[in-house]
Structures are given as structure tokens and as C-alpha cells.
Design a protein around this motif. Structure first.
Motif, PDB file in Angstrom:
ATOM      1  N   PHE A  61     -14.094 -32.030 -33.789  1.00 50.09           N
ATOM      2  CA  PHE A  61     -13.156 -31.720 -34.874  1.00 50.09           C
ATOM      3  C   PHE A  61     -12.269 -32.923 -35.189  1.00 50.09           C
ATOM      4  O   PHE A  61     -12.142 -33.335 -36.348  1.00 50.09           O
ATOM      5  CB  PHE A  61     -12.304 -30.516 -34.475  1.00 50.09           C
ATOM      6  N   LEU A  62     -11.654 -33.503 -34.164  1.00 50.91           N
ATOM      7  CA  LEU A  62     -10.770 -34.648 -34.379  1.00 50.91           C
ATOM      8  C   LEU A  62     -11.547 -35.866 -34.861  1.00 50.91           C
ATOM      9  O   LEU A  62     -11.062 -36.636 -35.700  1.00 50.91           O
ATOM     10  CB  LEU A  62     -10.026 -34.975 -33.081  1.00 50.91           C
ATOM     11  N   TYR A  65     -12.327 -35.330 -38.540  1.00 55.30           N
ATOM     12  CA  TYR A  65     -11.102 -35.317 -39.336  1.00 55.30           C
ATOM     13  C   TYR A  65     -10.599 -36.740 -39.595  1.00 55.30           C
ATOM     14  O   TYR A  65     -10.304 -37.107 -40.739  1.00 55.30           O
ATOM     15  CB  TYR A  65     -10.031 -34.503 -38.617  1.00 55.30           C
ATOM     16  N   LEU A  69     -11.372 -39.026 -43.257  1.00 58.51           N
ATOM     17  CA  LEU A  69     -10.211 -39.510 -43.992  1.00 58.51           C
ATOM     18  C   LEU A  69     -10.246 -41.032 -44.153  1.00 58.51           C
ATOM     19  O   LEU A  69      -9.884 -41.562 -45.204  1.00 58.51           O
ATOM     20  CB  LEU A  69      -8.924 -39.089 -43.278  1.00 58.51           C
ATOM     21  N   CYS A 144     -15.448 -27.681 -39.148  1.00 60.77           N
ATOM     22  CA  CYS A 144     -14.012 -27.408 -39.274  1.00 60.77           C
ATOM     23  C   CYS A 144     -13.230 -28.684 -39.582  1.00 60.77           C
ATOM     24  O   CYS A 144     -12.277 -28.658 -40.378  1.00 60.77           O
ATOM     25  CB  CYS A 144     -13.487 -26.763 -37.992  1.00 60.77           C
ATOM     26  N   GLY A 145     -13.604 -29.798 -38.958  1.00 62.42           N
ATOM     27  CA  GLY A 145     -12.918 -31.061 -39.224  1.00 62.42           C
ATOM     28  C   GLY A 145     -13.040 -31.480 -40.669  1.00 62.42           C
ATOM     29  O   GLY A 145     -12.053 -31.845 -41.326  1.00 62.42           O
ATOM     30  N   VAL A 148     -11.042 -28.989 -42.941  1.00 62.87           N
ATOM     31  CA  VAL A 148      -9.595 -29.219 -42.987  1.00 62.87           C
ATOM     32  C   VAL A 148      -9.268 -30.368 -43.948  1.00 62.87           C
ATOM     33  O   VAL A 148      -8.300 -30.296 -44.719  1.00 62.87           O
ATOM     34  CB  VAL A 148      -9.046 -29.502 -41.573  1.00 62.87           C
ATOM     35  N   VAL A 149     -10.074 -31.423 -43.912  1.00 61.29           N
ATOM     36  CA  VAL A 149      -9.858 -32.535 -44.848  1.00 61.29           C
ATOM     37  C   VAL A 149     -10.004 -32.049 -46.282  1.00 61.29           C
ATOM     38  O   VAL A 149      -9.186 -32.380 -47.150  1.00 61.29           O
ATOM     39  CB  VAL A 149     -10.864 -33.674 -44.558  1.00 61.29           C
ATOM     40  N   TYR A 157     -11.350 -35.314 -51.987  1.00 61.22           N
ATOM     41  CA  TYR A 157     -12.575 -35.017 -51.239  1.00 61.22           C
ATOM     42  C   TYR A 157     -13.768 -34.920 -52.174  1.00 61.22           C
ATOM     43  O   TYR A 157     -14.838 -35.459 -51.889  1.00 61.22           O
ATOM     44  CB  TYR A 157     -12.393 -33.712 -50.468  1.00 61.22           C
TER      45      TYR A 157
END
Length: 228
Positions: A61-62, A65, A69, A144-145, A148-149, A157
Motif C-alpha cells: 500500500f505505501l 501510494y 504520486l 488500495c494504494g 487512495v491516490v 490521476y
């Protein structure tokens, strides 16, 4: 003169140079772990099993994310010289892998990639139950990552295509596929080499080797606009 030659001969016989050569010179100071069973039902009742899956989810996830980005910031900038550039993207990927492997290696092994999990499964380093669970959690973490972005920056996006790359001009899809195969092979090979039981003090080297691999391959891969 003859006396000196006699002394040399006696000395050579007294201290013969019978040093072992090659692999025989190395004493086996490690123990190969036994092959993991194909199915391990007892894992499902262990908290460490579920904790490892959560660690893989959070790490993936991290990773997605931050890296998505970073790529989006580079892609949507009108002036590429004002952005982090290709090296910045490579360092973002490599730095995130370094931190995440360092944090999760003692919990789940720090796979953060289904290719690594599948390779370790083939090598009988983990059970099929754990491998499937890891890959499910990794895919969910990646979804999920990226989600969220997209939720926080929906318009950028869509404009940047979610940070996804396409094959650059002058390269074919076959070139991109070949680059992906080579890059994934180098990744899994690096992980296997860094975690080999024959290596001494290997634990501290794993994140460094993986970050160097990511930095090097992204430097090469971004030139033709592909990701691994």
C-alpha cells in the motif's frame, strides 16, 4: 650453501603447505532450512501468519501510494527540468523498497512483490497457503494504494493516467516484455542471493542490495518508459 638448502628442505617438510582449496576450505557454518510443506493448515491458527499478511498489505500500500504520486508529479509537470527527474523516480522506488524491506523483513520476509513470493514458493521456502495469502494481500495493498491516490487527486490521476507508462517511441511491445522479464529475473535473483544461508551477516545487506537493484533497473527502464 648445501646446508641452507637442507634447512629449507627440512623446513618445508616440517610445515607442509596443505591448505584446502576451493569450497573444501570453507567449513559449513550454516544450516539449510528444511523445505516448507505444500499445505500448512496450522498456519491459519497462528497470529504470526495473519500479521505477516498485514505487513505485506501495508508495505505494498505505501509503496504504490508514494511511487504513483512521484510518477504523477513528474508526468504532469510542464517543465521536466523542474521535477525530480528520472533519477528522482528511481530513488523514490529504491528508497521505498529499502525502508519497507527493512521494516517488514522480520515479520513477513519483506516480499512486497508477487514475483518474489512465487519464486520463493517454487524454491520451497514457504508453503502454498502462505504464498497465496501473501499475493492476495499484496494485490489488495496495491489496489488500495492506487485507489487512495485517485481519491485524493482524481483529476490529476486521470490526466496522468494514474502514473502508468507506455512503451516509448522506437521500442516494440516485445522489447517492453523482454525488459520486464529481465528486470523481474534480476529482482528475484537478488533476493535469493541476499537471503542465501551461505552468506554471512546477510541480514544487513538485503535492503542495500534490493535498493541498488531497483535504482539500476529503473535508471535503465525509464529510458524506454517501462516499469517493473
Amino acid at each position: 650453501m648445501e646446508g641452507k638448502e637442507e634447512d629449507v628442505r627440512l623446513g618445508a617438510n616440517k610445515f607442509p603447505e596443505r591448505q584446502p582449496l576451493g569450497t573444501s576450505a570453507q567449513s559449513k557454518d550454516y544450516m539449510d532450512p528444511p523445505p516448507a510443506p505444500l499445505f500448512e493448515a496450522g498456519e491459519l491458527r497462528s497470529w504470526s501468519f495473519w500479521r505477516a499478511g498485514i505487513a505485506e498489505f501495508m508495505a505494498t500500500f505505501l509503496f504504490l501510494y508514494i511511487t504513483v504520486l512521484t510518477v504523477m508529479g513528474y508526468a504532469r509537470a510542464p517543465n521536466k527540468c523542474a521535477t525530480v527527474g528520472i533519477q528522482g523516480i528511481a530513488w523514490a522506488f529504491g528508497g521505498m523498497i529499502f525502508a519497507l524491506v527493512y521494516c517488514t523483513a522480520g515479520i513477513s520476509g519483506g516480499h512486497i512483490n508477487p514475483a518474489v513470493t512465487f519464486g520463493l514458493l517454487l524454491a520451497r521456502k514457504l508453503s502454498l497457503t502462505r504464498a497465496i495469502f501473501y499475493m492476495i494481500m499484496q494485490c489488495l495493498g496495491a489496489i488500495c494504494g492506487a485507489g487512495v491516490v485517485k481519491g485524493f487527486q482524481k483529476t490529476p490521476y486521470q490526466v496522468a493516467g494514474g502514473g502508468a507508462n507506455v512503451v516509448a517511441h522506437g521500442y516494440t511491445k516485445g522489447d517492453g516484455l523482454g525488459a520486464e522479464i529481465v528486470g523481474t529475473f534480476v529482482l528475484v535473483y537478488t533476493v535469493f542471493s541476499a537471503t542465501d544461508a551461505k552468506r554471512s551477516a546477510r541480514d544487513s545487506h538485503v535492503p542495500l542490495l534490493v535498493i541498488y537493484r531497483f535504482w539500476l533497473l529503473f535508471q535503465l527502464g525509464l529510458q524506454c518508459s517501462w516499469f517493473t
